[in-house]
Each structure stands twice: as C-alpha cells, then as structure tokens.
Design a protein around this motif. Sequence first.
Motif, short mmCIF file in Angstrom:
data_model
loop_
_atom_site.label_atom_id
_atom_site.label_comp_id
_atom_site.label_asym_id
_atom_site.label_seq_id
_atom_site.Cartn_x
_atom_site.Cartn_y
_atom_site.Cartn_z
N LEU A 12 0.87 -1.18 0.00
CA LEU A 12 0.00 0.00 0.00
C LEU A 12 0.90 1.22 0.00
CD1 LEU A 12 -2.66 -0.92 2.69
CD2 LEU A 12 -2.82 -1.20 0.23
N GLU A 13 0.66 2.13 -0.90
CA GLU A 13 1.46 3.35 -0.99
C GLU A 13 0.56 4.56 -1.03
OE1 GLU A 13 4.04 2.99 -4.37
OE2 GLU A 13 4.89 1.11 -3.65
N VAL A 14 0.91 5.57 -0.23
CA VAL A 14 0.14 6.81 -0.17
C VAL A 14 0.99 7.92 -0.76
CG1 VAL A 14 -1.01 8.46 1.34
CG2 VAL A 14 -1.08 6.02 1.88
N GLY A 15 0.38 8.71 -1.63
CA GLY A 15 1.10 9.80 -2.30
C GLY A 15 0.54 11.16 -1.96
N ASP A 16 0.52 12.01 -2.97
CA ASP A 16 0.13 13.41 -2.82
C ASP A 16 -1.38 13.60 -2.73
OD1 ASP A 16 2.81 14.16 -3.03
OD2 ASP A 16 2.68 14.26 -5.22
N LYS A 17 -1.76 14.79 -2.32
CA LYS A 17 -3.17 15.16 -2.30
C LYS A 17 -3.61 15.52 -3.72
CE LYS A 17 -3.34 16.97 2.38
NZ LYS A 17 -3.70 18.09 3.23
N PRO A 18 -4.77 15.04 -4.14
CA PRO A 18 -5.28 15.43 -5.46
C PRO A 18 -5.87 16.84 -5.39
CG PRO A 18 -6.85 13.99 -4.40
CD PRO A 18 -5.66 14.08 -3.48
N ASP A 19 -6.11 17.44 -6.54
CA ASP A 19 -6.76 18.75 -6.60
C ASP A 19 -8.25 18.56 -6.35
OD1 ASP A 19 -7.63 21.32 -7.08
OD2 ASP A 19 -7.42 21.18 -9.26
N LEU A 20 -8.71 19.03 -5.21
CA LEU A 20 -10.12 18.90 -4.85
C LEU A 20 -10.88 20.21 -4.99
CD1 LEU A 20 -9.85 16.60 -1.70
CD2 LEU A 20 -10.41 15.93 -4.04
N SER A 21 -10.27 21.20 -5.64
CA SER A 21 -10.91 22.52 -5.74
C SER A 21 -12.29 22.48 -6.44
CB SER A 21 -9.98 23.52 -6.43
OG SER A 21 -9.62 23.09 -7.72
N PRO A 24 -17.05 20.06 -3.29
CA PRO A 24 -17.47 20.78 -2.09
C PRO A 24 -16.36 20.78 -1.04
CG PRO A 24 -19.19 19.26 -2.81
CD PRO A 24 -17.98 18.98 -3.66
N ALA A 25 -16.20 21.89 -0.33
CA ALA A 25 -15.13 22.04 0.66
C ALA A 25 -15.22 20.98 1.76
CB ALA A 25 -15.19 23.43 1.28
N ILE A 26 -16.41 20.47 2.02
CA ILE A 26 -16.57 19.48 3.10
C ILE A 26 -15.76 18.22 2.83
CG2 ILE A 26 -18.65 18.38 2.19
CD1 ILE A 26 -19.10 18.91 5.62
N TYR A 27 -15.50 17.91 1.56
CA TYR A 27 -14.70 16.72 1.25
C TYR A 27 -13.33 16.83 1.91
CZ TYR A 27 -17.91 15.23 -2.54
OH TYR A 27 -18.97 14.81 -3.27
N GLY A 28 -12.68 17.95 1.73
CA GLY A 28 -11.35 18.15 2.28
C GLY A 28 -11.34 18.46 3.76
N LEU A 29 -12.45 18.96 4.27
CA LEU A 29 -12.53 19.28 5.70
C LEU A 29 -12.83 18.03 6.53
CD1 LEU A 29 -14.60 22.57 5.53
CD2 LEU A 29 -12.15 22.34 5.99
N LYS A 59 -21.83 9.25 -1.05
CA LYS A 59 -21.97 10.19 -2.16
C LYS A 59 -20.59 10.67 -2.63
CE LYS A 59 -24.23 14.51 -3.40
NZ LYS A 59 -25.12 15.59 -2.96
N MET A 60 -19.72 11.01 -1.68
CA MET A 60 -18.38 11.49 -2.01
C MET A 60 -17.57 10.41 -2.73
SD MET A 60 -15.28 12.61 0.57
CE MET A 60 -14.86 10.92 0.96
N VAL A 61 -17.60 9.19 -2.21
CA VAL A 61 -16.84 8.10 -2.82
C VAL A 61 -17.31 7.84 -4.25
CG1 VAL A 61 -16.43 5.60 -2.72
CG2 VAL A 61 -16.13 6.99 -0.67
N LYS A 62 -18.60 7.78 -4.45
CA LYS A 62 -19.13 7.53 -5.81
C LYS A 62 -18.67 8.63 -6.78
CE LYS A 62 -21.89 4.01 -4.81
NZ LYS A 62 -21.72 2.70 -5.28
N ARG A 63 -18.72 9.88 -6.34
CA ARG A 63 -18.32 10.99 -7.22
C ARG A 63 -16.82 10.94 -7.52
NH1 ARG A 63 -19.29 17.46 -6.41
NH2 ARG A 63 -18.29 18.06 -8.35
N LEU A 64 -16.00 10.73 -6.49
CA LEU A 64 -14.55 10.67 -6.71
C LEU A 64 -14.16 9.49 -7.59
CD1 LEU A 64 -13.24 11.60 -3.13
CD2 LEU A 64 -13.19 13.04 -5.20
N PRO A 71 -10.65 3.31 -7.74
CA PRO A 71 -11.37 3.06 -6.49
C PRO A 71 -10.92 4.00 -5.37
CG PRO A 71 -9.84 1.26 -6.97
CD PRO A 71 -9.78 2.21 -8.12
N VAL A 72 -11.81 4.17 -4.40
CA VAL A 72 -11.51 4.93 -3.20
C VAL A 72 -11.56 3.97 -2.02
CG1 VAL A 72 -12.31 6.77 -1.64
CG2 VAL A 72 -12.48 7.07 -4.12
N VAL A 73 -10.54 4.02 -1.16
CA VAL A 73 -10.48 3.19 0.04
C VAL A 73 -10.66 4.10 1.26
CG1 VAL A 73 -9.11 1.58 1.41
CG2 VAL A 73 -8.89 1.59 -1.09
#
Length: 106
Positions: A12-21, A24-29, A59-64, A71-73
Amino acid sequence: MKLPERIFGKALEVGDKPDLSPYPAIYGLTYEIRMGSAGGVPCLFAFSEDEVRLPLLIKMVKRLQADFKCPVVVVCPALSAYQMERLSEEGVSWIVSSGNMLIPFL
C-alpha cells in the motif's frame, strides 16, 4: 490512522493530495484524501479520524470514483457493523484499525 505497509502481501502506498478545488469544501474538511496505490492498482485513500457519516461518505466516494476513474479506500479507526455492511453493499472499500477490511479490487 496509519495504513499498514502490506495487505495480503501487496504493498500500500500513499502519495500526494489530489486537486479537490472543483468539489465541495466538506470533502477536504472531513477527510484527508490522498492519491496512492494498493497492490499496484491506482486508488484514492480517504482518511478520517472522526465519526463516519454514511450518506455524505457514500456520495463522495461515488463521485470521486467516477471522476478520478479509480477506487476509493476509506481508512478510519472504527466502523460499526451496520456501517461496514452498508459500505460493503455500496461497493465501497474500507480499512479499520482493528484489522477488518474490504478491498474487492485486490
């Protein structure tokens, strides 16, 4: 919560943050969202230290997943049995600190 280095012998490898601009701001908050991979499969990790709110999370996972085409984990300290069941029914991958997980794409 920190990710294990390997699951089922796969890295499992974790990298950078994607552009979430555009989102909705709640995703990143509410979640720390990072690019990464599981067993060589590109994915997004959504880390949460707070209580999971299922309607927003699903809802957030489906959209991302649709927009990033991977996939989103969901990674969190704990999920109730009901939350694990609902996420599983929705096809959402998850890992909790107790070692329980569902990652169908591995």
